[in-house]
Design an enzyme around this catalytic site. Structure first.
Site: not given
Length: 339
Positions: A23, A55, A167, A178
Site C-alpha cells: 500500500e 498502513c 536424494t 539459477r
C-alpha cells in the site's frame, strides 16, 4: 493497486520483511493522484506498528476514497482493526472478492501467521504412471526443458529448498537458484539423521547456505561439515514438525520440498504441506520396483487420502503442470481470514 478515474495511478508489492508494504509503495508512486482513488489489495491493510508503521494511517492521510480487499488479516494485531479504522475515517470498504486466489498469493504469510510454521510446497517430476525414476534409478531427465525451467522458477519464490539425504546421495544436486529472479541464494536444507552426506557432494562445495538436520550428537561427526561452512542442527527427532518449528525460528516462511519420495512422504503423512507443484511427462515407465513420488506410510482408505483444492493444469512444452492447494489447509485459512 490504486485506481482513479478508471486509470491506474500507483502499484506496489511488499518485497521483503522490514520494507514498505504494498500500500505504501503504491501511495509513493501515485503521489497527489492518490487522493480520491480506490485501493485494490489482497490483504486487509495493517493497523499495527511492526517493522513499519500502520498502513491505514498512510491511506487515511493520502485521502483514499475506497478500499477493496480480498480478505481480512488474521494477525491478531490487525484482524479487522484495519477495516474499522478506514471506515471510521469515512473510507468505503469492500471485502470478499477473489478470496481463494488471494489466499494462494498470500500463502506464506497466512500459513506462518495462522499455523506458526513455514508454508510447505511439495514439488516433483514424474512420468504419467507416477514414477520419479526407472527401476534402474535413472531420473534425468523425466521432463523437458520448459517444465524444468518452471521448476527452477519455484526456487526463486521460496525461502528454502529441502531434500532428504537419499536424494543427495543418488543425484548429487546443487539445489541452487539459477535464474537470478530473487535476491541472494536460497537456503538449502537436508534431512540427514545419521550424517551420511558424502564429503565430495556438490552441495558442500558452495552456492549458498546449507543447513543439515541430524540426530547425531557427537561433535566430531559434525566437524567435517562445519569445516565446509555447513551448519549442522541437531534435533531429537528429524521429523517434519520439529524441522519446520526450527525453520520458523530462523525466519523461514516458505519451503520447497523437492525430494525424494521419503521426504515428501514424511510431510504428507504428517499433514504438514500446503500445496503441490507436479510436472508430469507423457511417458510410461512401468516396473514394480520403479520409485513412486510419495513414500511414507500412506493411507488405508481412499476416504483418508489428502485432497487438492483449486487444482489446475497447464502445459509446459510436452509436459503437464498440475498445481493445487491442500484442501484442509485452504479451508482452515479461509476460516481464519473470516471468509
Amino acid at each position: 493497486m490504486l485506481v482513479r478515474d478508471g486509470r491506474v495511478v500507483g502499484e506496489g508489492h511488499h518485497r521483503r520483511a522490514g520494507e514498505a508494504h504494498a500500500e505504501v509503495v503504491a501511495l509513493e508512486r501515485a503521489g497527489a493522484r492518490a487522493r480520491g482513488a480506490t485501493l485494490y489489495v489482497t490483504l486487509e491493510p495493517c493497523a499495527h506498528q511492526g517493522r513499519t508503521p500502520p498502513c491505514v494511517d498512510a491511506l487515511i492521510a493520502a485521502g483514499i476514497a475506497r478500499v477493496v480487499a480480498c480478505h481480512r488479516d488474521p494477525d491478531p494485531r490487525t484482524a479487522g482493526r484495519g477495516f474499522a479504522a478506514l471506515e471510521e475515517a469515512g473510507i468505503a470498504v469492500e471485502v470478499g472478492e477473489r478470496v481463494a486466489e488471494a489466499i494462494d498469493l498470500n500463502l506464506p504469510f497466512l500459513v506462518s501467521t495462522v499455523f506458526g510454521r513455514p508454508a510447505v510446497t511439495l514439488k516433483w517430476a514424474a512420468t504419467l504412471d507416477g514414477r520419479i525414476a526407472t527401476a534402474a534409478g535413472e531420473s534425468r531427465w523425466i521432463t523437458g526443458a520448459s517444465a524444468r525451467r518452471a521448476a527452477l522458477e519455484l526456487r526463486e519464490e521460496h525461502d528454502a529448498i529441502l531434500v532428504g539425504v537419499g536424494t543427495v546421495i543418488a543425484d548429487d544436486p546443487l539445489l541452487t537458484r539459477r535464474l537470478h529472479l530473487a535476491e541472494g541464494p536460497i537456503l538449502r536444507v537436508v534431512l540427514d539423521r545419521r550424517l551420511r552426506i558424502p564429503s565430495g557432494s556438490r552441495l558442500l562445495a558452495g552456492g549458498g547456505p546449507v543447513l543439515v538436520y541430524t540426530e547425531v550428537a557427537e561433535a566430531a561427526a559434525r566437524e567435517r561439515f562445519v569445516r565446509s561452512g555447513v551448519e549442522v542442527a541437531r534435533l531429537e527427532s528429524v521429523e517434519p514438525e520439529s524441522v519446520l518449528a526450527d525453520l520458523a525460528r530462523r525466519g523461514v516462511r516458505s519451503v520447497l520440498v523437492e525430494g525424494g519420495a521419503g521426504a515428501a512422504g514424511a510431510f504428507v503423512d504428517a499433514g504438514l504441506w500446503d500445496r503441490v507443484e507436479v510436472f508430469l511427462a507423457p511417458r510410461l515407465v512401468g516396473g514394480s520396483s520403479a520409485l513412486g513420488a510419495i513414500g511414507g506410510r500412506g493411507v488405508d482408505r481412499l476416504l483418508d487420502a489428502a485432497a487438492l483444492e483449486r487444482a489446475r493444469v497447464a502445459r509446459r512444452g510436452a509436459d503437464f503442470w498440475i498445481r493445487g492447494t491442500n484442501q484442509r489447509c485452504s479451508r482452515a485459512l479461509s476460516s481464519s481470514v473470516g471468509v
